[in-house]
Design a protein around this motif. Structure first.
Motif, PDB file in Angstrom:
ATOM      1  N   SER A  72      47.819  11.768  11.806  1.00  0.00           N
ATOM      2  CA  SER A  72      46.478  11.272  12.223  1.00  0.00           C
ATOM      3  C   SER A  72      46.067  10.068  11.447  1.00  0.00           C
ATOM      4  O   SER A  72      45.829  10.358  10.146  1.00  0.00           O
ATOM      5  CB  SER A  72      45.640  12.436  11.829  1.00  0.00           C
ATOM      6  OG  SER A  72      44.437  12.151  11.933  1.00  0.00           O
ATOM      7  N   VAL A  73      46.170   9.131  12.112  1.00  0.00           N
ATOM      8  CA  VAL A  73      45.926   7.558  11.506  1.00  0.00           C
ATOM      9  C   VAL A  73      44.930   6.994  12.426  1.00  0.00           C
ATOM     10  O   VAL A  73      44.500   7.440  13.479  1.00  0.00           O
ATOM     11  CB  VAL A  73      47.210   6.934  11.317  1.00  0.00           C
ATOM     12  CG1 VAL A  73      48.120   7.329  10.270  1.00  0.00           C
ATOM     13  CG2 VAL A  73      47.868   6.791  12.681  1.00  0.00           C
ATOM     14  N   ALA A  74      44.683   5.926  11.739  1.00  0.00           N
ATOM     15  CA  ALA A  74      43.409   4.999  12.662  1.00  0.00           C
ATOM     16  C   ALA A  74      44.241   4.548  13.971  1.00  0.00           C
ATOM     17  O   ALA A  74      45.398   4.296  14.004  1.00  0.00           O
ATOM     18  CB  ALA A  74      42.966   3.876  11.907  1.00  0.00           C
ATOM     19  N   VAL A  75      43.098   4.598  15.146  1.00  0.00           N
ATOM     20  CA  VAL A  75      43.371   4.059  16.251  1.00  0.00           C
ATOM     21  C   VAL A  75      43.586   2.758  16.354  1.00  0.00           C
ATOM     22  O   VAL A  75      42.292   1.942  16.283  1.00  0.00           O
ATOM     23  CB  VAL A  75      42.665   4.710  17.385  1.00  0.00           C
ATOM     24  CG1 VAL A  75      43.006   4.280  18.797  1.00  0.00           C
ATOM     25  CG2 VAL A  75      42.658   6.185  17.457  1.00  0.00           C
ATOM     26  N   THR A  76      44.634   1.927  16.525  1.00  0.00           N
ATOM     27  CA  THR A  76      44.626   0.383  16.166  1.00  0.00           C
ATOM     28  C   THR A  76      44.430  -0.255  17.571  1.00  0.00           C
ATOM     29  O   THR A  76      43.949  -1.385  17.708  1.00  0.00           O
ATOM     30  CB  THR A  76      45.670  -0.053  15.552  1.00  0.00           C
ATOM     31  OG1 THR A  76      46.860   0.664  16.030  1.00  0.00           O
ATOM     32  CG2 THR A  76      45.786   0.609  14.089  1.00  0.00           C
ATOM     33  N   ALA A  77      44.618   0.244  18.650  1.00  0.00           N
ATOM     34  CA  ALA A  77      44.641  -0.463  19.971  1.00  0.00           C
ATOM     35  C   ALA A  77      44.411   0.564  21.037  1.00  0.00           C
ATOM     36  O   ALA A  77      44.857   1.890  21.154  1.00  0.00           O
ATOM     37  CB  ALA A  77      45.665  -0.947  20.338  1.00  0.00           C
ATOM     38  N   VAL A  78      43.703   0.462  22.222  1.00  0.00           N
ATOM     39  CA  VAL A  78      43.469   1.153  23.255  1.00  0.00           C
ATOM     40  C   VAL A  78      43.578   0.368  24.531  1.00  0.00           C
ATOM     41  O   VAL A  78      43.245  -0.839  24.572  1.00  0.00           O
ATOM     42  CB  VAL A  78      42.256   1.941  23.383  1.00  0.00           C
ATOM     43  CG1 VAL A  78      42.003   3.045  22.424  1.00  0.00           C
ATOM     44  CG2 VAL A  78      40.957   1.138  23.222  1.00  0.00           C
ATOM     45  N   ALA A  79      44.115   0.930  25.713  1.00  0.00           N
ATOM     46  CA  ALA A  79      44.301   0.246  27.070  1.00  0.00           C
ATOM     47  C   ALA A  79      44.127   1.108  28.196  1.00  0.00           C
ATOM     48  O   ALA A  79      44.243   2.437  27.949  1.00  0.00           O
ATOM     49  CB  ALA A  79      45.564  -0.472  27.073  1.00  0.00           C
ATOM     50  N   ILE A  80      43.544   0.811  29.352  1.00  0.00           N
ATOM     51  CA  ILE A  80      43.430   1.491  30.520  1.00  0.00           C
ATOM     52  C   ILE A  80      44.640   0.906  31.452  1.00  0.00           C
ATOM     53  O   ILE A  80      44.563  -0.125  31.880  1.00  0.00           O
ATOM     54  CB  ILE A  80      42.028   1.631  31.111  1.00  0.00           C
ATOM     55  CG1 ILE A  80      41.022   1.958  29.999  1.00  0.00           C
ATOM     56  CG2 ILE A  80      41.964   2.481  32.207  1.00  0.00           C
ATOM     57  CD1 ILE A  80      39.695   2.095  30.589  1.00  0.00           C
ATOM     58  N   TYR A 118      48.185  -4.967  26.430  1.00  0.00           N
ATOM     59  CA  TYR A 118      48.039  -5.970  27.548  1.00  0.00           C
ATOM     60  C   TYR A 118      48.720  -5.491  28.735  1.00  0.00           C
ATOM     61  O   TYR A 118      49.806  -5.301  28.788  1.00  0.00           O
ATOM     62  CB  TYR A 118      48.365  -7.533  27.410  1.00  0.00           C
ATOM     63  CG  TYR A 118      47.812  -8.127  26.161  1.00  0.00           C
ATOM     64  CD1 TYR A 118      46.488  -8.542  26.099  1.00  0.00           C
ATOM     65  CD2 TYR A 118      48.440  -8.033  24.899  1.00  0.00           C
ATOM     66  CE1 TYR A 118      45.769  -9.251  24.930  1.00  0.00           C
ATOM     67  CE2 TYR A 118      47.931  -8.657  23.605  1.00  0.00           C
ATOM     68  CZ  TYR A 118      46.766  -9.134  23.860  1.00  0.00           C
ATOM     69  OH  TYR A 118      46.045  -9.647  22.852  1.00  0.00           O
ATOM     70  N   VAL A 119      47.751  -5.049  29.674  1.00  0.00           N
ATOM     71  CA  VAL A 119      48.131  -4.279  30.872  1.00  0.00           C
ATOM     72  C   VAL A 119      48.656  -5.259  32.143  1.00  0.00           C
ATOM     73  O   VAL A 119      47.644  -6.212  32.224  1.00  0.00           O
ATOM     74  CB  VAL A 119      47.193  -3.174  31.286  1.00  0.00           C
ATOM     75  CG1 VAL A 119      47.636  -2.635  32.770  1.00  0.00           C
ATOM     76  CG2 VAL A 119      46.794  -2.284  30.361  1.00  0.00           C
ATOM     77  N   SER A 120      49.809  -5.226  32.675  1.00  0.00           N
ATOM     78  CA  SER A 120      49.994  -5.867  33.939  1.00  0.00           C
ATOM     79  C   SER A 120      50.976  -5.033  34.930  1.00  0.00           C
ATOM     80  O   SER A 120      52.056  -4.707  34.826  1.00  0.00           O
ATOM     81  CB  SER A 120      50.882  -6.948  33.578  1.00  0.00           C
ATOM     82  OG  SER A 120      51.287  -7.963  34.841  1.00  0.00           O
ATOM     83  N   LYS A 121      50.029  -4.383  36.126  1.00  0.00           N
ATOM     84  CA  LYS A 121      50.556  -3.678  36.974  1.00  0.00           C
ATOM     85  C   LYS A 121      51.187  -2.408  36.150  1.00  0.00           C
ATOM     86  O   LYS A 121      50.628  -1.760  35.775  1.00  0.00           O
ATOM     87  CB  LYS A 121      51.565  -4.233  37.904  1.00  0.00           C
ATOM     88  CG  LYS A 121      50.829  -5.441  38.517  1.00  0.00           C
ATOM     89  CD  LYS A 121      52.060  -6.154  39.683  1.00  0.00           C
ATOM     90  CE  LYS A 121      51.126  -7.257  40.371  1.00  0.00           C
ATOM     91  NZ  LYS A 121      52.035  -8.024  41.142  1.00  0.00           N
ATOM     92  N   SER A 122      52.539  -2.455  36.285  1.00  0.00           N
ATOM     93  CA  SER A 122      53.305  -1.190  35.658  1.00  0.00           C
ATOM     94  C   SER A 122      53.941  -1.417  34.395  1.00  0.00           C
ATOM     95  O   SER A 122      54.698  -0.668  33.942  1.00  0.00           O
ATOM     96  CB  SER A 122      54.291  -0.516  36.762  1.00  0.00           C
ATOM     97  OG  SER A 122      55.258  -1.535  36.901  1.00  0.00           O
ATOM     98  N   SER A 123      53.461  -2.565  33.950  1.00  0.00           N
ATOM     99  CA  SER A 123      54.081  -2.929  32.455  1.00  0.00           C
ATOM    100  C   SER A 123      52.809  -3.094  31.445  1.00  0.00           C
ATOM    101  O   SER A 123      51.851  -3.264  31.839  1.00  0.00           O
ATOM    102  CB  SER A 123      54.704  -4.318  32.576  1.00  0.00           C
ATOM    103  OG  SER A 123      55.819  -3.896  33.520  1.00  0.00           O
TER     104      SER A 123
END
Length: 948
Positions: free
Chosen positions: A18-26, A61-66
């Motif tokens: 349980s640590v800080a959430v440093t990044a999120v992406a959809i 950083y999201v790019s299609k399936s990567s």
């Protein structure tokens, strides 16, 4: 479990983290990916993937399936399959500099922005650089962004000298445009074709015209540094988050603040992303919160003003159906009829006893009005019929208070007159009231009631007064005389009064104008404080907590504003400037509309607004939003203590926060009988009982170590709650306990203080601390260890370490120091100390010098009287934090270099691994959990468990 030197290294499996959430992406399939240090977690499938070896993830950083994963100087690529399975396609690669931002230029080319304002073009298959471009303005940058516009790479760098710089790396290295307007370091930037958005250390969001460089909007709304900004591509909106834990949604066109949410606690929100009406935030409290904005429509406030024939209004109250009831100075009572858009007279001004002064309360469809002569009027809110009753004696009625009776259809209210007598009335269906009992309120300034309730069994009446006190009365007692309170707590909520009293699961819940909430338990005709917390930081006037549609709404004043906030999500659904709460006002939320009325100058002002709270979902167990200083195991339960002055009890499936101390908590210890002791700033020491089901912690005693001011919880006579010495600046740095050989005490507790004092206390069966002895030495005490060395004679060993690098031992017998010994082992402060008794007693220490030292304790005349170093090794690259015995041959250490070592008896490492917890503070082990032979817990800015 832990193998010897010739065997295989010990197998460490990562458990709870349980640590800080440093990044999120959809992602493209709308899955939410969250980064917890070096791990990625798919919140949809619960898959966990370790991406980096020793580096936390800072951006996705999201790019299609990567998914391009960046953190520090590390970069990696993760593929996401159709069933949302994550797998590493390009392993971690270390680049030459810190990565500020990145962008996919194509499936094969990636551009990254470095912290020295240079751009590198990478081959996505190998993550090697094929081209580097250095900007002519070579400087350090903290934020920036890269975008591709019609095949051209555009970079905007946020410099430390407060200017965003626009340049095109693949065309020229010169700066195309410089934007001036910030007064602080720039942390994040976003670009569109015609606008530039930047957030800064100066707490502002600036929206620029990208071509001209002019400022279109300078937006203030955060109270601390603004860290991130993201664009809402489906509408003209922008989202900012910062260190104040606020997530603010703005209109790009008008600059209006559309919504403000406080979803996290602690040191701020570090990550945010949005897509298709979904906003996702990640905070220091280890949780991820999703907000669906599709249900939220912004509705303007409707404002109305009414003046009533030069007859100033005295108070306003909302009735069912959002009808507004008003009493004027003449004594006349009117109700606003929305169909006629006018006020209808309910009670004429000719009625005596209500001119110039009156007080009122609302009780289940009946409005009760009290006057200056002691006369009481009962008004039916549906039919608008009214009747009168007279109190036993004439005189001004100071207050009328509705009594909250959970699970009962009976209606009670209390009238309070100038003598302090409280008359309990019952209202019948025929709109009459009869007095039942008379109570007496203890003498104090502002001697009147503000709230009242009965317990769930109906045996006791609990009332709160204007001075912040709580009083307990019997209900099943018949007496011709005024009944005195069984128990009183003065000043429980300061001096501004208690605003609400309710019952919840056999507990009395108090809400006060000091911004705090407390839970009390009725026990043996007394009130026991079992929990206290502050629902929202920075708020000092909480009016009430209300349940609506499964959500908890908090009504409160913040400065000159009245607000309604959903506590579960931190979203403020209603806010109005009204000048504060020190005038007559009332608020009503009917599920669709908020109705707010208040009196000013001397008009009646009404605000009406349709509100729809956002749909939200929280992932993960709540953790401290700041550093965790100490932790203990009790069977399968983990209890942690932090700089946020709170305790959190972590079970396998959830966590329960408990706000307890008035300053940071430095140390915890637990006894075999289920007693937990917490200690910290201002000399505070508290005792908690862990119930068998381990669902909550029950506060049983509160003690101030230095001044010896003892406040037992459940004390059987009246006392002032604020007797403690709040100016005490001494901190309890370490606490330890052991079983007592004296039948007088349940256990013994040792406390080491920052001023060099150490105290030995006895904890009795009636929840009291008794000081046995004290000892002083010249340096701050960092750790204490207390154990029984001879049960037959009751001899104790108290071992303590100091910031001078010294270990001192005290042999205690018959409540006195029998002998003492000491030895300086380290050249600087000692951070970790552990003791193992047996045929050959040993001590482990670790200090700021990074050294681990194993020492032996020698005995003579059945007493330990000397300490001798046996082995020394510099293990960590920086300060060592904690050391523990695993068994007689294996030891475990952790340091500020985030390395966990297992050592043999010669202090040679046999195992080493990376810890995902930044800035470790403590290391604890447990051999009594149901899920592991041995569990190791590291805590600091988060916590991580290792299973052996």
């Amino acid at each position: 479990m832990v193998q010897g030197k010739s065997g295989s290294p010990p197998a460490l499996t990562v458990g709870r983290t349980s640590v800080a959430v440093t990044a999120v992406a959809i992602t493209e399939d709308n899955s939410v990916i969250a980064a917890y240090s070096s791990y990625l977690v798919n919140l949809k499938t619960k898959q966990r993937l370790k991406v980096f070896k020793h580096q936390a993830v800072h951006a996705l950083y999201v790019s299609k399936s990567s998914l391009l994963v960046c953190g520090g100087r590390s970069i990696s690529i993760v593929d996401i399959s159709r069933d949302s399975e994550m797998s590493i396609s390009s392993a971690e690669r270390r680049l030459k500099d810190w990565i500020i931002s990145a962008v996919w230029m194509s499936e094969k080319i990636i551009a990254v922005l470095y912290s020295y304002n240079s751009v590198a073009i990478l081959d996505s298959s190998t993550l090697t650089s094929v081209q580097d471009v250095q900007c002519d303005s070579c400087c350090i940058i903290y934020g920036g962004c890269l975008v591709v516009e019609e095949g051209v790479l555009v970079c905007c760098s946020g410099t430390v000298f407060n200017k965003p710089l626009l340049w095109k790396p693949l065309l020229q290295s010169k700066v195309v445009m410089s934007y001036e307007g910030h007064s602080g370091v720039i942390f994040d930037i976003k670009l569109t074709k015609d606008k530039l958005y930047s957030v800064s250390d100066d707490r502002t969001l600036i929206i620029w015209d990208r071509v001209s460089g002019e400022i279109e909007h300078r937006l203030y709304g955060h109270t601390a540094r603004v860290l991130k900004v993201v664009l809402m591509s489906w509408c003209e909106g922008v989202v900012t988050v910062g260190e104040d834990n606020q997530c603010v949604i703005w209109s790009c066109e008008t600059g209006e603040k559309l919504s403000c949410i406080t979803p996290h606690s602690g040191n701020g929100i570090r990550s945010v992303c949005c897509k298709n009406n979904l906003v996702v935030t990640g905070g220091w409290d280890s949780t991820v919160v999703e907000y669906s904005l599709s249900s939220r429509n912004q509705h303007p406030q409707q404002n109305f003003e009414y003046s009533l024939d030069k007859d100033p209004p005295k108070w306003v109250s909302w009735l069912n159906g959002a009808r507004l009831l008003v009493q004027l100075s003449s004594g006349e009572v009117r109700v606003y009829d929305s169909a006629l858009s006018d006020f209808e007279v309910v009670m004429s001004s000719g009625e005596s006893g209500f001119k110039g002064y009156s007080t009122y309360c609302e009780l289940g469809g009946v409005v009760i009005v009290g006057g200056i002569t002691g006369r009481i009027c009962l008004l039916d809110s549906e039919s608008l019929r009214f009747s009168y009753v007279n109190s036993d004696r004439e005189g001004k009625i100071f207050s009328l208070t509705a009594v909250s009776c959970k699970g009962s259809d009976r209606k009670f209210f209390i009238s309070c007159q100038d003598t302090g007598n409280l008359v309990l009335w019952e209202v019948s269906e025929c709109l009459t009231a009869k007095p039942l009992k008379t109570y007496v309120l203890p003498k104090c300034r502002n001697r009147w009631l503000t709230s009242a309730c009965t317990n769930e069994s109906g045996e006791f009446l609990v009332v709160g007064d204007r001075r912040g006190g709580v009083h307990l009365y019997p209900l099943n007692v018949t007496s011709s005389e005024a009944i005195s309170p069984l128990f009183s707590i003065s000043g429980l909520h300061g001096e501004n009064g208690i605003s609400q009293l309710t019952t919840q699961q056999n507990l009395v819940v108090t809400v006060g104008r000091d911004g705090n909430v407390r839970h009390l338990k009725i026990e043996k005709e007394s009130l026991v404080i079992v929990k206290k917390y502050k629902p929202m930081s920075g708020v000092y006037w909480v009016e009430k907590l209300e349940q609506k549609g499964g959500l908890t709404l908090m009504h409160y004043f913040h400065g000159q504003q009245f607000k309604m906030t959903v506590l579960e999500s931190g979203e403020t659904i209603f806010c109005v400037e009204c000048g504060g709460g020190h005038r007559s006002w009332d608020a009503l939320f009917d599920g669709s509309f908020v109705h707010f009325a208040y009196i000013k100058n001397p008009q009646i002002k009404v605000v009406k607004q349709r509100v729809t709270p956002n749909l939200f979902k929280r992932h993960g167990s709540l953790n401290h939003g700041s550093e965790i200083n100490s932790a203990v195991y009790y069977r399968d339960l983990i209890v942690t203590a932090g700089e946020d002055c709170s305790l959190i009890a972590h079970s396998q499936d959830h966590s329960l926060p408990i706000s307890s101390h008035i300053s940071s908590i430095r140390s915890l210890c637990v006894s075999d009988c289920g007693l937990l002791f917490s200690a910290g700033g201002r000399g505070s020491l508290k005792a908690w009982h862990i119930p068998p089901d381990r669902t909550d912690l029950e506060l049983v005693s509160d003690y101030t170590v230095v001044s010896n001011t003892h406040i037992p919880v459940g004390y059987n006579s009246s006392y002032r709650f604020d007797q403690r010495n709040s100016d005490n600046d001494q901190r309890v740095m370490s606490v330890d306990c052991c079983k007592s050989t004296d039948s007088q005490f349940v256990c013994l507790v040792a406390c080491g203080l920052s001023n060099g004092e150490v105290y030995l206390l006895g904890y009795t069966s009636d929840s009291r601390f008794i000081r046995i002895l004290s000892h002083y030495q010249h340096n701050c005490i960092t750790r204490v260890k207390l154990t029984v060395t001879c049960p037959e004679t009751g001899t104790l060993l108290l071992l303590l370490s100091t910031t001078f690098g010294m270990v001192q031992g005290l042999n205690i017998q018959e409540s006195a120091i029998d002998s003492k010994f000491s030895c300086r082992l380290h050249s600087s402060g000692i951070n970790g100390l552990d003791l193992r008794l047996g045929p050959s007693a040993e001590v482990l220490t670790i200090g700021d010098d990074g050294d681990v030292i194993r020492s032996s304790l020698s005995a003579s005349d059945s007493r330990l009287d000397s300490i001798t170093p046996l082995a020394r090794r510099t293990t960590h690259f920086s300060a060592g934090i904690a050391v523990r015995f695993l068994n007689t041959d294996r030891f475990i250490t952790v340091g500020s270099d985030q390395r966990l070592y297992v050592l043999d008896r010669d202090l040679q490492p046999v195992y080493c691994c990376y810890v995902d917890v930044p800035d470790p503070h403590d290391l604890v082990i447990s051999k009594s959990t149901s899920y592991a032979d041995l569990a190791v817990l590291v805590c600091g800015k988060g916590l991580q468990e290792f299973i052996m």
